[in-house]
Design a protein around this motif. Structure first.
Motif, mmCIF file in Angstrom:
data_model
loop_
_atom_site.group_PDB
_atom_site.id
_atom_site.type_symbol
_atom_site.label_atom_id
_atom_site.label_comp_id
_atom_site.label_asym_id
_atom_site.label_seq_id
_atom_site.Cartn_x
_atom_site.Cartn_y
_atom_site.Cartn_z
ATOM 1 N N HIS A 137 -21.453 -16.937 -59.620
ATOM 2 C CA HIS A 137 -20.381 -17.801 -60.121
ATOM 3 C C HIS A 137 -20.884 -18.821 -61.151
ATOM 4 O O HIS A 137 -20.078 -19.541 -61.738
ATOM 5 C CB HIS A 137 -19.717 -18.541 -58.956
ATOM 6 C CG HIS A 137 -19.035 -17.637 -57.980
ATOM 7 N ND1 HIS A 137 -17.716 -17.258 -58.099
ATOM 8 C CD2 HIS A 137 -19.497 -17.014 -56.864
ATOM 9 C CE1 HIS A 137 -17.388 -16.453 -57.103
ATOM 10 N NE2 HIS A 137 -18.447 -16.298 -56.347
ATOM 11 N N GLU A 138 -22.199 -18.887 -61.332
ATOM 12 C CA GLU A 138 -22.777 -19.861 -62.258
ATOM 13 C C GLU A 138 -23.231 -19.222 -63.561
ATOM 14 O O GLU A 138 -23.927 -19.839 -64.350
ATOM 15 C CB GLU A 138 -23.964 -20.562 -61.588
ATOM 16 C CG GLU A 138 -23.581 -21.417 -60.395
ATOM 17 C CD GLU A 138 -22.857 -22.698 -60.792
ATOM 18 O OE1 GLU A 138 -23.202 -23.279 -61.838
ATOM 19 O OE2 GLU A 138 -21.947 -23.111 -60.051
ATOM 20 N N GLY A 139 -22.828 -17.954 -63.786
ATOM 21 C CA GLY A 139 -23.209 -17.270 -65.022
ATOM 22 C C GLY A 139 -24.466 -16.443 -64.847
ATOM 23 O O GLY A 139 -24.769 -15.950 -63.762
ATOM 24 N N GLY A 140 -25.227 -16.301 -65.915
ATOM 25 C CA GLY A 140 -26.420 -15.464 -65.887
ATOM 26 C C GLY A 140 -27.511 -16.021 -64.995
ATOM 27 O O GLY A 140 -27.670 -17.237 -64.864
ATOM 28 N N PRO A 158 -34.961 -25.742 -71.658
ATOM 29 C CA PRO A 158 -34.327 -26.992 -71.233
ATOM 30 C C PRO A 158 -32.879 -26.768 -70.798
ATOM 31 O O PRO A 158 -32.124 -26.073 -71.475
ATOM 32 C CB PRO A 158 -34.406 -27.870 -72.493
ATOM 33 C CG PRO A 158 -35.576 -27.321 -73.254
ATOM 34 C CD PRO A 158 -35.547 -25.844 -73.009
ATOM 35 N N GLY A 159 -32.520 -27.341 -69.664
ATOM 36 C CA GLY A 159 -31.169 -27.192 -69.143
ATOM 37 C C GLY A 159 -31.007 -26.044 -68.168
ATOM 38 O O GLY A 159 -30.018 -25.998 -67.424
ATOM 39 N N ALA A 160 -31.944 -25.096 -68.168
ATOM 40 C CA ALA A 160 -31.879 -24.002 -67.190
ATOM 41 C C ALA A 160 -32.097 -24.574 -65.794
ATOM 42 O O ALA A 160 -32.833 -25.550 -65.611
ATOM 43 C CB ALA A 160 -32.932 -22.950 -67.511
ATOM 44 N N ARG A 161 -31.462 -23.961 -64.792
ATOM 45 C CA ARG A 161 -31.416 -24.539 -63.453
ATOM 46 C C ARG A 161 -32.107 -23.639 -62.437
ATOM 47 O O ARG A 161 -31.561 -22.607 -62.048
ATOM 48 C CB ARG A 161 -29.965 -24.779 -63.067
ATOM 49 C CG ARG A 161 -29.233 -25.757 -63.997
ATOM 50 C CD ARG A 161 -27.736 -25.725 -63.775
ATOM 51 N NE ARG A 161 -27.153 -24.450 -64.146
ATOM 52 C CZ ARG A 161 -25.920 -24.071 -63.784
ATOM 53 N NH1 ARG A 161 -25.164 -24.861 -63.056
ATOM 54 N NH2 ARG A 161 -25.452 -22.902 -64.163
ATOM 55 N N PRO A 162 -33.307 -24.003 -61.982
ATOM 56 C CA PRO A 162 -34.002 -23.197 -60.976
ATOM 57 C C PRO A 162 -33.227 -23.157 -59.658
ATOM 58 O O PRO A 162 -32.683 -24.179 -59.208
ATOM 59 C CB PRO A 162 -35.338 -23.914 -60.808
ATOM 60 C CG PRO A 162 -35.535 -24.650 -62.089
ATOM 61 C CD PRO A 162 -34.164 -25.083 -62.502
ATOM 62 N N VAL A 163 -33.176 -21.977 -59.069
ATOM 63 C CA VAL A 163 -32.561 -21.761 -57.759
ATOM 64 C C VAL A 163 -33.662 -21.192 -56.861
ATOM 65 O O VAL A 163 -33.892 -19.995 -56.821
ATOM 66 C CB VAL A 163 -31.365 -20.793 -57.851
ATOM 67 C CG1 VAL A 163 -30.682 -20.637 -56.489
ATOM 68 C CG2 VAL A 163 -30.367 -21.281 -58.893
ATOM 69 N N ALA A 170 -23.840 -22.455 -71.413
ATOM 70 C CA ALA A 170 -24.613 -21.561 -72.282
ATOM 71 C C ALA A 170 -23.950 -20.188 -72.357
ATOM 72 O O ALA A 170 -23.144 -19.797 -71.494
ATOM 73 C CB ALA A 170 -26.037 -21.423 -71.761
ATOM 74 N N ASP A 171 -24.289 -19.437 -73.385
ATOM 75 C CA ASP A 171 -23.828 -18.057 -73.514
ATOM 76 C C ASP A 171 -24.657 -17.169 -72.588
ATOM 77 O O ASP A 171 -25.892 -17.162 -72.657
ATOM 78 C CB ASP A 171 -23.971 -17.585 -74.962
ATOM 79 C CG ASP A 171 -23.562 -16.134 -75.128
ATOM 80 O OD1 ASP A 171 -22.362 -15.842 -75.067
ATOM 81 O OD2 ASP A 171 -24.475 -15.291 -75.293
ATOM 82 N N LYS A 172 -23.972 -16.429 -71.725
ATOM 83 C CA LYS A 172 -24.668 -15.638 -70.707
ATOM 84 C C LYS A 172 -25.607 -14.609 -71.321
ATOM 85 O O LYS A 172 -26.765 -14.490 -70.923
ATOM 86 C CB LYS A 172 -23.657 -14.942 -69.798
ATOM 87 C CG LYS A 172 -24.276 -14.083 -68.714
ATOM 88 C CD LYS A 172 -23.226 -13.447 -67.820
ATOM 89 C CE LYS A 172 -23.853 -12.552 -66.766
ATOM 90 N NZ LYS A 172 -22.821 -11.936 -65.879
ATOM 91 N N ASP A 173 -25.124 -13.858 -72.300
ATOM 92 C CA ASP A 173 -25.951 -12.802 -72.885
ATOM 93 C C ASP A 173 -27.179 -13.374 -73.583
ATOM 94 O O ASP A 173 -28.283 -12.815 -73.484
ATOM 95 C CB ASP A 173 -25.123 -11.970 -73.871
ATOM 96 C CG ASP A 173 -24.061 -11.128 -73.170
ATOM 97 O OD1 ASP A 173 -24.228 -10.857 -71.963
ATOM 98 O OD2 ASP A 173 -23.068 -10.759 -73.822
ATOM 99 N N SER A 174 -26.997 -14.486 -74.284
ATOM 100 C CA SER A 174 -28.138 -15.105 -74.958
ATOM 101 C C SER A 174 -29.172 -15.587 -73.948
ATOM 102 O O SER A 174 -30.384 -15.469 -74.176
ATOM 103 C CB SER A 174 -27.664 -16.281 -75.820
ATOM 104 O OG SER A 174 -26.800 -15.830 -76.841
ATOM 105 N N PHE A 175 -28.688 -16.111 -72.844
ATOM 106 C CA PHE A 175 -29.603 -16.556 -71.800
ATOM 107 C C PHE A 175 -30.364 -15.378 -71.206
ATOM 108 O O PHE A 175 -31.596 -15.434 -71.047
ATOM 109 C CB PHE A 175 -28.826 -17.288 -70.706
ATOM 110 C CG PHE A 175 -29.665 -17.659 -69.508
ATOM 111 C CD1 PHE A 175 -30.605 -18.674 -69.573
ATOM 112 C CD2 PHE A 175 -29.512 -16.982 -68.301
ATOM 113 C CE1 PHE A 175 -31.380 -19.011 -68.479
ATOM 114 C CE2 PHE A 175 -30.283 -17.309 -67.197
ATOM 115 C CZ PHE A 175 -31.221 -18.320 -67.286
#
Length: 469
Positions: free
Chosen positions: A337-340, A369-374, A394-399
């Motif tokens: 639910h949080e994207g890529g 930067p801004g990516a969220r570790p799980v 962010a754009d999912k595909d680019s990520f």
């Protein structure tokens, strides 16, 4: 096509699938990372049919991709990048051949669903301890092929530790009968161990003898709020000593990972009063009822008093126990639910897990930067699923295009710490290139020699685990 007519005659009417729509579910990996093509999907119903299929394919030069429940996460069961291949799906081979509560063994065919095996053991007062989120659909042949881990490795070991004997169809069509229930057998090389974790590259597992254990009569399950991962290791050590080493599972969750489950999965709630940075799901079990509750309560009281723990709740019923487990098991689904999400199944020595999480988190912050570790997983055996969700907006595909780059960064951290880039999911196709990059030359040379000895024509799941030289 004469070759397909031959294969159809082996498996019988309706069990050689060639219609594109009917084949489609067999040709895609669960997350959509891999899509393949195949001449057909064969659904054998016996070891003899598997042997005949393999013999025919070997003679015709057709590659073979064994497939179980299609729950793998590394693309190892998808015929991706292959020009002439068939999928050999074991779903019809789902018989339990024998259950022996005296020997504490069960003999099953490769297509048995894991949950069915668990239920059959329970019916005779036993436990088959392999347990993972996909147990309602994964099949034991795939579990064996990938050396699956799950939540109970700390107490019972991985799949490798739960297999006594195997029946395997070799790449030339011969059947190797290692289907023995022996707990001691020192007659030469341990051939079983070569096939476990080989992902169908050395042969096709058709049956196995599994270890059973006494069914637990008592579970004690606690959800604990912690200041940091180091506190989880301290609690684990205390619990093992206080209980006579009865800890079955020890699952660490970052606050962000935990909150994702509560936020996105209906019916879940946080039972704790304190929003601690980290949470630990700790479970103890025993086949003898009574005694564990007092040990757990003592451990929790001491931890709360000295600050090792910040909050805790102890399940008072089976319903509450299952609710606590659902919080942990819902994290992968909640991530969608949080994207890529870029995923890592990594391990280090248990004592190094806090340092691993710290280093990996810092590396992600610098690289993306801004990516969220799980971060969550089986801290008791050193296995952490260090996933990374895309930055907000962010754009999912680019990520997701950053997957190879981020893999390299995280895997370099793991390798520098003497760890593994695949703790329980296998290598498949997803990590085959990374294996070449990080594995010592002598290791790769030995693996290629084994592959050449078993499968000189390279027809057994080519491209999985080892990239052909």
């Amino acid at each position: 096509m004469r070759e397909l007519d031959h294969l159809a005659a082996i498996v019988g009417p309706g069990n050689l699938v060639t219609d594109p729509d009917d084949m489609a579910p067999y040709l895609v990996e669960e997350r959509g990372l891999y899509r393949g093509t195949a001449l057909a999907v064969a659904r054998p119903g016996s070891t003899a049919e598997v042997a005949a299929l393999v013999t025919a394919c070997a003679e015709a030069g057709i590659a073979m991709v064994p497939q179980g429940g299609r729950t793998g996460l590394c693309g190892g069961a998808v015929p991706a990048g292959l020009e002439r291949a068939i999928v050999i799906a074991t779903e019809r081979m789902d018989r339990i051949r024998a259950v022996d509560p005296v020997d504490f063994t069960m003999t099953v065919e490769a297509g048995c669903i894991l949950a069915t095996i668990q239920a059959a053991a329970d019916e005779v007062g036993c436990l088959f301890p392999l347990s993972l989120a996909a147990e309602g659909s994964c099949r034991i042949g795939g579990n064996i092929a990938t050396n699956a881990g799950g939540t109970n490795v700390l107490r019972y070991g991985s799949t490798r530790d739960l297999v006594l004997g195997l029946e395997v169809v070799l790449p030339d069509g011969r059947v190797w009968n290692g289907i023995k229930a022996l707990r001691k057998d020192n007659t030469g090389y341990a051939l079983n161990q070569l096939f476990i974790g080989s992902e169908g590259t050395l042969g096709i597992v058709t049956a196995a003898v599994l270890k059973l254990y006494p069914r637990p009569a008592e579970h004690q399950t606690a959800l604990i709020g912690l200041p940091d991962p180091q506190a989880a290791l301290a609690l684990l050590g205390r619990a093992r000593r206080a209980s006579g080493d009865a800890v079955t599972a020890c699952e660490l969750m970052s606050r962000f990972a935990f909150d994702l489950a509560v936020r996105h999965i209906p019916g879940l709630r946080d039972p704790l009063q304190t929003a601690s940075p980290w949470l630990l799901l700790l479970e103890l079990s025993s086949s003898r009822p009574g005694g564990l509750r007092e040990a757990v309560e003592t451990v929790l009281e001491e931890a709360l008093e000295d600050g090792t723990a910040q909050d805790a709740v102890l399940a008072e019923s089976e319903t509450q126990r299952l609710a606590l487990w659902r919080l942990r098991e819902s994290i992968p689904e909640a991530q969608k639910h949080e994207g890529g999400s870029i995923k890592h199944d990594i391990s280090v020595a248990t004592s190094h897990v806090p340092d691993l999480i710290g280093r990996a988190t810092a590396a992600v912050a610098e690289a993306l930067p801004g990516a969220r570790p799980v971060a969550f997983g089986h801290i008791g055996d050193g296995n952490i699923h260090f996933n990374v969700s895309q930055p907000v907006g962010a754009d999912k595909d680019s990520f997701l295009d950053q997957w190879p780059r981020l893999n390299r960064i995280i895997h370099d951290v793991v390798t520098a710490m003497g760890g593994s880039i695949s703790a329980e999911h296998g290598i498949g196709r997803l990590k085959a290139a990374e294996l070449v990059r990080i594995k010592p030359d002598v290791d790769l040379d030995l693996m290629h020699r084994i592959k050449q000895a078993f499968d000189p024509d390279g027809l057994m799941n080519p491209g999985a685990v080892l990239i052909p030289r």
